[in-house]
Design a protein around this motif. Structure first.
Motif, PDB file in Angstrom:
ATOM      1  N   ALA A  20       0.826  -1.203   0.000  1.00 24.53           N
ATOM      2  CA  ALA A  20       0.000   0.000   0.000  1.00 24.53           C
ATOM      3  C   ALA A  20       0.864   1.258   0.000  1.00 24.53           C
ATOM      4  CB  ALA A  20      -0.920  -0.007   1.218  1.00 24.53           C
ATOM      5  N   LYS A  21       2.000   1.212   0.702  1.00 24.66           N
ATOM      6  CA  LYS A  21       2.909   2.364   0.735  1.00 24.66           C
ATOM      7  C   LYS A  21       3.453   2.678  -0.663  1.00 24.66           C
ATOM      8  CE  LYS A  21       4.648   2.294   5.482  1.00 24.66           C
ATOM      9  NZ  LYS A  21       5.833   2.096   6.342  1.00 24.66           N
ATOM     10  N   LYS A  22       3.817   1.624  -1.388  1.00 21.43           N
ATOM     11  CA  LYS A  22       4.348   1.826  -2.738  1.00 21.43           C
ATOM     12  C   LYS A  22       3.291   2.441  -3.650  1.00 21.43           C
ATOM     13  CE  LYS A  22       7.701  -1.958  -2.469  1.00 21.43           C
ATOM     14  NZ  LYS A  22       8.110  -3.294  -3.006  1.00 21.43           N
ATOM     15  N   GLU A  23       2.051   1.940  -3.553  1.00 22.24           N
ATOM     16  CA  GLU A  23       0.967   2.492  -4.365  1.00 22.24           C
ATOM     17  C   GLU A  23       0.729   3.956  -4.029  1.00 22.24           C
ATOM     18  OE1 GLU A  23      -2.542   0.164  -3.993  1.00 22.24           O
ATOM     19  OE2 GLU A  23      -1.602  -1.694  -4.712  1.00 22.24           O
ATOM     20  N   LEU A  24       0.812   4.268  -2.718  1.00 19.57           N
ATOM     21  CA  LEU A  24       0.581   5.641  -2.283  1.00 19.57           C
ATOM     22  C   LEU A  24       1.667   6.574  -2.815  1.00 19.57           C
ATOM     23  CD1 LEU A  24      -1.618   6.933  -0.481  1.00 19.57           C
ATOM     24  CD2 LEU A  24       0.027   6.917   1.384  1.00 19.57           C
ATOM     25  N   GLU A  25       2.896   6.083  -2.871  1.00 17.26           N
ATOM     26  CA  GLU A  25       3.994   6.894  -3.403  1.00 17.26           C
ATOM     27  C   GLU A  25       3.756   7.220  -4.879  1.00 17.26           C
ATOM     28  OE1 GLU A  25       7.492   4.654  -2.643  1.00 17.26           O
ATOM     29  OE2 GLU A  25       7.456   4.992  -0.466  1.00 17.26           O
ATOM     30  N   GLU A  26       3.219   6.235  -5.611  1.00 17.56           N
ATOM     31  CA  GLU A  26       2.915   6.471  -7.021  1.00 17.56           C
ATOM     32  C   GLU A  26       1.786   7.486  -7.171  1.00 17.56           C
ATOM     33  OE1 GLU A  26       4.474   5.364  -9.768  1.00 17.56           O
ATOM     34  OE2 GLU A  26       5.968   4.531  -8.379  1.00 17.56           O
ATOM     35  N   THR A  27       0.745   7.320  -6.334  1.00 17.29           N
ATOM     36  CA  THR A  27      -0.401   8.230  -6.390  1.00 17.29           C
ATOM     37  C   THR A  27       0.014   9.655  -6.022  1.00 17.29           C
ATOM     38  OG1 THR A  27      -1.836   6.407  -5.728  1.00 17.29           O
ATOM     39  CG2 THR A  27      -2.754   8.616  -5.541  1.00 17.29           C
ATOM     40  N   ALA A  28       0.942   9.782  -5.093  1.00 19.68           N
ATOM     41  CA  ALA A  28       1.376  11.100  -4.627  1.00 19.68           C
ATOM     42  C   ALA A  28       1.930  11.956  -5.755  1.00 19.68           C
ATOM     43  CB  ALA A  28       2.426  10.938  -3.523  1.00 19.68           C
ATOM     44  N   LYS A  29       2.510  11.298  -6.764  1.00 16.71           N
ATOM     45  CA  LYS A  29       3.057  12.065  -7.892  1.00 16.71           C
ATOM     46  C   LYS A  29       1.956  12.825  -8.616  1.00 16.71           C
ATOM     47  CE  LYS A  29       6.787   8.701  -8.566  1.00 16.71           C
ATOM     48  NZ  LYS A  29       7.363   7.666  -9.470  1.00 16.71           N
ATOM     49  N   ASP A  30       0.748  12.209  -8.684  1.00 12.29           N
ATOM     50  CA  ASP A  30      -0.380  12.857  -9.363  1.00 12.29           C
ATOM     51  C   ASP A  30      -0.980  13.975  -8.525  1.00 12.29           C
ATOM     52  OD1 ASP A  30      -0.117  11.113 -11.474  1.00 12.29           O
ATOM     53  OD2 ASP A  30      -1.549   9.668 -10.648  1.00 12.29           O
ATOM     54  N   PHE A  31      -0.661  13.987  -7.213  1.00 13.61           N
ATOM     55  CA  PHE A  31      -1.272  14.970  -6.313  1.00 13.61           C
ATOM     56  C   PHE A  31      -0.280  16.036  -5.846  1.00 13.61           C
ATOM     57  CE2 PHE A  31      -4.634  11.900  -6.170  1.00 13.61           C
ATOM     58  CZ  PHE A  31      -5.774  12.594  -5.772  1.00 13.61           C
ATOM     59  N   GLU A  32       0.886  16.099  -6.492  1.00  9.16           N
ATOM     60  CA  GLU A  32       1.903  17.049  -6.031  1.00  9.16           C
ATOM     61  C   GLU A  32       1.399  18.487  -6.063  1.00  9.16           C
ATOM     62  OE1 GLU A  32       5.462  16.516  -8.246  1.00  9.16           O
ATOM     63  OE2 GLU A  32       6.057  14.692  -7.177  1.00  9.16           O
ATOM     64  N   SER A  33       0.753  18.859  -7.139  1.00  6.90           N
ATOM     65  CA  SER A  33       0.289  20.246  -7.259  1.00  6.90           C
ATOM     66  C   SER A  33      -0.853  20.526  -6.282  1.00  6.90           C
ATOM     67  CB  SER A  33      -0.167  20.528  -8.694  1.00  6.90           C
ATOM     68  OG  SER A  33      -1.244  19.663  -9.055  1.00  6.90           O
ATOM     69  N   VAL A  34      -1.714  19.534  -6.066  1.00  4.53           N
ATOM     70  CA  VAL A  34      -2.830  19.694  -5.122  1.00  4.53           C
ATOM     71  C   VAL A  34      -2.290  19.881  -3.704  1.00  4.53           C
ATOM     72  CG1 VAL A  34      -4.865  18.598  -4.105  1.00  4.53           C
ATOM     73  CG2 VAL A  34      -4.390  18.335  -6.542  1.00  4.53           C
ATOM     74  N   ILE A  35      -1.310  19.062  -3.340  1.00  2.00           N
ATOM     75  CA  ILE A  35      -0.722  19.155  -2.001  1.00  2.00           C
ATOM     76  C   ILE A  35      -0.065  20.516  -1.803  1.00  2.00           C
ATOM     77  CG2 ILE A  35       1.158  18.248  -0.564  1.00  2.00           C
ATOM     78  CD1 ILE A  35       0.445  15.453  -1.647  1.00  2.00           C
ATOM     79  N   THR A  36       0.632  20.992  -2.853  1.00  3.77           N
ATOM     80  CA  THR A  36       1.284  22.304  -2.770  1.00  3.77           C
ATOM     81  C   THR A  36       0.252  23.408  -2.584  1.00  3.77           C
ATOM     82  OG1 THR A  36       3.101  21.550  -4.177  1.00  3.77           O
ATOM     83  CG2 THR A  36       2.771  23.942  -3.980  1.00  3.77           C
ATOM     84  N   GLN A  37      -0.850  23.321  -3.324  1.00  2.00           N
ATOM     85  CA  GLN A  37      -1.886  24.358  -3.241  1.00  2.00           C
ATOM     86  C   GLN A  37      -2.597  24.322  -1.887  1.00  2.00           C
ATOM     87  OE1 GLN A  37      -4.545  24.338  -6.593  1.00  2.00           O
ATOM     88  NE2 GLN A  37      -5.536  26.274  -6.027  1.00  2.00           N
ATOM     89  N   ILE A  38      -2.855  23.129  -1.361  1.00  2.41           N
ATOM     90  CA  ILE A  38      -3.476  23.009  -0.031  1.00  2.41           C
ATOM     91  C   ILE A  38      -2.576  23.652   1.019  1.00  2.41           C
ATOM     92  CG2 ILE A  38      -4.131  21.381   1.798  1.00  2.41           C
ATOM     93  CD1 ILE A  38      -5.059  19.455  -0.393  1.00  2.41           C
ATOM     94  N   LYS A  39      -1.265  23.388   0.914  1.00  2.00           N
ATOM     95  CA  LYS A  39      -0.319  23.959   1.878  1.00  2.00           C
ATOM     96  C   LYS A  39      -0.343  25.483   1.811  1.00  2.00           C
ATOM     97  CE  LYS A  39       3.113  23.486   4.872  1.00  2.00           C
ATOM     98  NZ  LYS A  39       3.138  24.858   5.391  1.00  2.00           N
ATOM     99  N   GLU A  40      -0.466  26.022   0.601  1.00  3.55           N
ATOM    100  CA  GLU A  40      -0.535  27.478   0.449  1.00  3.55           C
ATOM    101  C   GLU A  40      -1.794  28.042   1.097  1.00  3.55           C
ATOM    102  OE1 GLU A  40      -0.297  28.082  -3.725  1.00  3.55           O
ATOM    103  OE2 GLU A  40       1.881  27.745  -3.838  1.00  3.55           O
ATOM    104  N   VAL A  41      -2.919  27.320   0.957  1.00  5.44           N
ATOM    105  CA  VAL A  41      -4.190  27.778   1.540  1.00  5.44           C
ATOM    106  C   VAL A  41      -4.134  27.745   3.066  1.00  5.44           C
ATOM    107  CG1 VAL A  41      -6.651  27.249   1.807  1.00  5.44           C
ATOM    108  CG2 VAL A  41      -5.580  27.141  -0.459  1.00  5.44           C
ATOM    109  N   LEU A  42      -3.652  26.659   3.614  1.00  9.04           N
ATOM    110  CA  LEU A  42      -3.663  26.480   5.071  1.00  9.04           C
ATOM    111  C   LEU A  42      -2.508  27.197   5.762  1.00  9.04           C
ATOM    112  CD1 LEU A  42      -4.672  22.700   5.322  1.00  9.04           C
ATOM    113  CD2 LEU A  42      -6.135  24.721   5.541  1.00  9.04           C
ATOM    114  N   GLY A  43      -1.441  27.442   5.055  1.00  9.47           N
ATOM    115  CA  GLY A  43      -0.338  28.205   5.619  1.00  9.47           C
ATOM    116  C   GLY A  43       0.230  27.570   6.876  1.00  9.47           C
ATOM    117  N   ASP A  44       0.358  28.403   7.936  1.00 11.81           N
ATOM    118  CA  ASP A  44       0.997  27.901   9.164  1.00 11.81           C
ATOM    119  C   ASP A  44       0.041  27.134  10.077  1.00 11.81           C
ATOM    120  OD1 ASP A  44      -0.570  29.901  10.143  1.00 11.81           O
ATOM    121  OD2 ASP A  44       1.072  31.101  10.987  1.00 11.81           O
TER     122      ASP A  44
END
Length: 651
Positions: free
Chosen positions: A518-542
């Motif tokens: 499951a960890k390996k699959e999640l690592e693969e999926t994370a590549k597709d969500f890189e921009s989403v994760i970056t944008q969420i971090k920008e929204v939530l900030g500190d």
């Protein structure tokens, strides 16, 4: 001082008025206990004088034979209970009888229901011995003088129990306290020597000082026709002299062999030392021999005392040295997590003139305490093993207090850990009946951790999103929702070689082949969500330290995870509620985990409108806080964003 200045009419506290009313109406079916309570108070007064006199023999005032005298007067319809113990000053009378100076009094009265049976049990937990006088008396007169005080410093207290009492300074020849009960109509059963003696033998036979009653001496003759005897009686103008009779065994119960003591004797002694009116749940009676010889007789109450959570409340174990009372507040005898224990410890190896200061430094007492704690833990282990229903009742009353044990008593941590009980996902009920040994016996192959989750309530723990992957894989999780659990778990980090791990902290590693896949699959999926994760971090900030895809979620869109070494979100909330100012700003920011398989997270990935993306992100974050039992900083903003999202779906 004038008579008017000496005598005052004062009003009872509101709590006392309420209590007197309850005493009269709730306890009438067991009214004979008034005598036990007053005799117990007299015995305590004698114990205190004996201790004070160890350093000041003059307090005996030439009379060191401590006793309690019981008398009745049929003509005046009174019962008198008198002791020659320590006595009280006028101020002490007002403090101890006119008021109820106990922390937790308000909470006690809030628990009262108006149902006589339930309220009588609660009154027993409160411990209100003297006031039981008014069950049978419509007027009570108390006269007292402190040992060592002058004869004109006595005090008289009198009340009909209806809201007021009088208090005056009087002259009293003898030290100690005398209580006269003026009986109500219909209470003549207590104006009988046989009845009073039977009550004493039933309830107070174990009192270690003599309880005295007058025995009438009736002349008898060998021959009824003995004319000389009759003539002698007629000529004798001196009436038969009354004799004193001791009506109790007047020996310390704990000094007797266990086989010579009946269960009812043990129970009545418990009621004497605790002023509880219910039988105890269990007791241990043991004599420890050796360099530090001591005898103990310790009890677990059936119900928790009302002041169990008052940290200033006195401990319930009395210290004796060779049957001589020393003190009743010996914190050195029992740790705080066993503060519900009642009874006595008689230390034969301590000096009689021991002081509180000496006790604080005494290695002997430390050894005695250690031995006593082991006896109590052994007693509880025996109940848990052999009487599970009784232990269940014990845990319901005292479980949260026992959970303080691993925090306070590192030396007995393993033993205490085996006594702990928890709710878990295995039983699917809020009943705390799972032991750590039970949990370990059910661990899956390859599982090397004991998993738990903490929350503010059982429902919040049971429904925590952190449990989703554990439910899917059938791995048991302990559900911890008592406030003390956060402190407990910080001190109890392992059991039977197994580390205790929060499911809401750090990375998840279930140590299974499926988990690695499951960890390996999640690592693969994370590549597709890189921009989403970056944008969420920008929204939530500190507000967060990190945003990542979640391995632990199967149904929920998002959750908050604490750092592996950080404070749990539940603990932060507890500290904040306690006024410690804790919050996200004073702890390492949480990790925000999102579930890539959830519809709302998939929608985030597709969302092109930055404003809607921000609103949806904040909604998911606030939902994650709510699912942890947290409070939102701006609930109105959450509702506004949620309504906007719903309106958009309706278009």
């Amino acid at each position: 001082m004038s008579a008017e200045a000496k005598k005052q009419t004062l009003g009872f506290e509101t709590e006392v008025k309420h209590l007197l009313h309850l005493m009269i109406h709730s306890l009438y079916s067991n009214k004979e206990i008034f005598l036990r309570e007053l005799i117990s108070n007299g015995s305590d007064a004698a114990d205190k004088l004996r201790f004070e006199a160890l350093s000041n023999d003059s307090l005996y005032e030439g009379d060191s034979e401590l006793k309690i005298r019981l008398a009745f007067d049929k003509e005046n319809r009174t019962i008198t209970i008198a002791d020659n113990g320590i006595g009280m000053t006028r101020d002490e009378v007002q403090e101890h009888i006119g008021t109820i100076a106990k922390s937790g009094t308000k909470q006690f009265f809030e628990k009262l229901t108006g149902e006589q049976a339930k309220d009588s049990e609660l009154i027993g937990q409160f411990g209100v011995g003297f006031y039981s006088s008014f069950i049978v008396a419509d007027r009570v007169t108390l006269t007292t003088r402190k040992a060592g005080a002058s004869k004109d410093e006595g005090a008289r207290w009198e009340s009909s129990g209806e809201g007021e009492y009088t208090l005056e300074t009087i002259s009293k020849e003898q030290r100690g306290t005398e209580i006269v009960l003026h009986l109500k109509a219909g209470e003549d059963e207590f104006l009988d020597g046989y009845r009073l003696r039977s009550i004493v033998r039933k309830f107070s036979d174990h009192i270690s000082i003599p309880i005295i009653m007058t025995k009438e001496v009736v002349p008898s003759y060998k021959d009824e026709d003995d004319k000389e005897g009759e003539e002698a009686e007629a000529k004798d103008e001196t009436p038969p002299q009354p004799e004193d009779e001791t009506i109790n065994s007047a020996s310390a119960l704990w000094t007797k062999a266990r086989q010579d003591i009946k269960d009812e004797d043990y129970n009545e002694f418990y009621k004497h030392v605790s002023h509880d009116w219910q039988d105890p749940l269990v007791h241990v009676h043991s004599k420890v021999e050796g360099t530090n010889e001591f005898t103990l007789l310790l009890y677990v109450p059936s119900r928790a005392p009302f002041d169990l959570w008052d940290r200033n409340a006195k401990h319930g174990v009395k210290l004796y040295v060779r049957k001589i009372f020393i003190m009743d507040d010996a914190e050195q005898l029992m740790p705080r997590y066993l503060r519900f224990i009642r009874g006595i410890i008689d230390a034969g190896s301590l000096p009689l003139n021991v002081s509180r200061e000496i006790l604080q430094q005494s290695k002997q007492l430390s050894t005695i305490k250690s031995g006593a704690v082991k006896k109590v833990l052994g007693m509880l282990e025996g109940v848990a093993k052999n009487e599970p229903e009784k232990y269940e009742a014990f845990w319901k009353e005292f479980g949260q207090v026992i959970k303080e044990g691993p925090i306070e008593d590192h030396g007995n941590k393993e033993r205490i850990a085996k006594l702990l009980r928890f709710a878990s996902t295995h039983t699917n009920t809020d009943k705390q009946d799972v032991t750590l040994e039970d949990y370990v016996s059910r661990m899956q192959e390859g599982q090397d951790k004991i998993y738990y989750v903490t929350a503010e309530s059982y429902a919040a723990a049971k429904n925590s999103p952190h449990l989703e992957i554990f439910r899917k894989k059938g791995i048991e999780v302990l559900l911890l929702s008592d406030r003390i659990d956060e402190w407990l778990i910080s001190h109890l980090d392992e059991f039977d070689g197994k580390h205790l791990q929060s499911v809401a902290k750090g990375d998840l590693d279930l140590k299974t082949p499926e988990d690695e896949e499951a960890k390996k699959e999640l690592e693969e999926t994370a590549k597709d969500f890189e921009s989403v994760i970056t944008q969420i971090k920008e929204v939530l900030g500190d507000k967060v330290s990190e945003v990542k895809l979640s391995q632990r979620l199967t149904d929920s869109p998002a959750c908050l995870v604490a750092d592996v070494y950080g404070m749990s979100l539940n603990m932060e909330r507890i500290m904040k509620d306690a006024g410690q100012g804790m919050g996200f700003g004073m702890n390492k920011k949480p990790i925000f985990e999102i579930n890539p398989g959830h519809t709302l997270v998939a929608r985030l990935k597709e969302e092109q409108d930055d404003a809607r993306f921000a609103d949806l992100t904040n909604i998911l974050f606030d939902q994650a806080i709510l699912s942890e039992g947290g409070q939102l900083d701006d609930p109105a903003a959450f509702v506004h964003k949620l309504n906007g999202l719903l309106q958009g779906l309706l278009k």
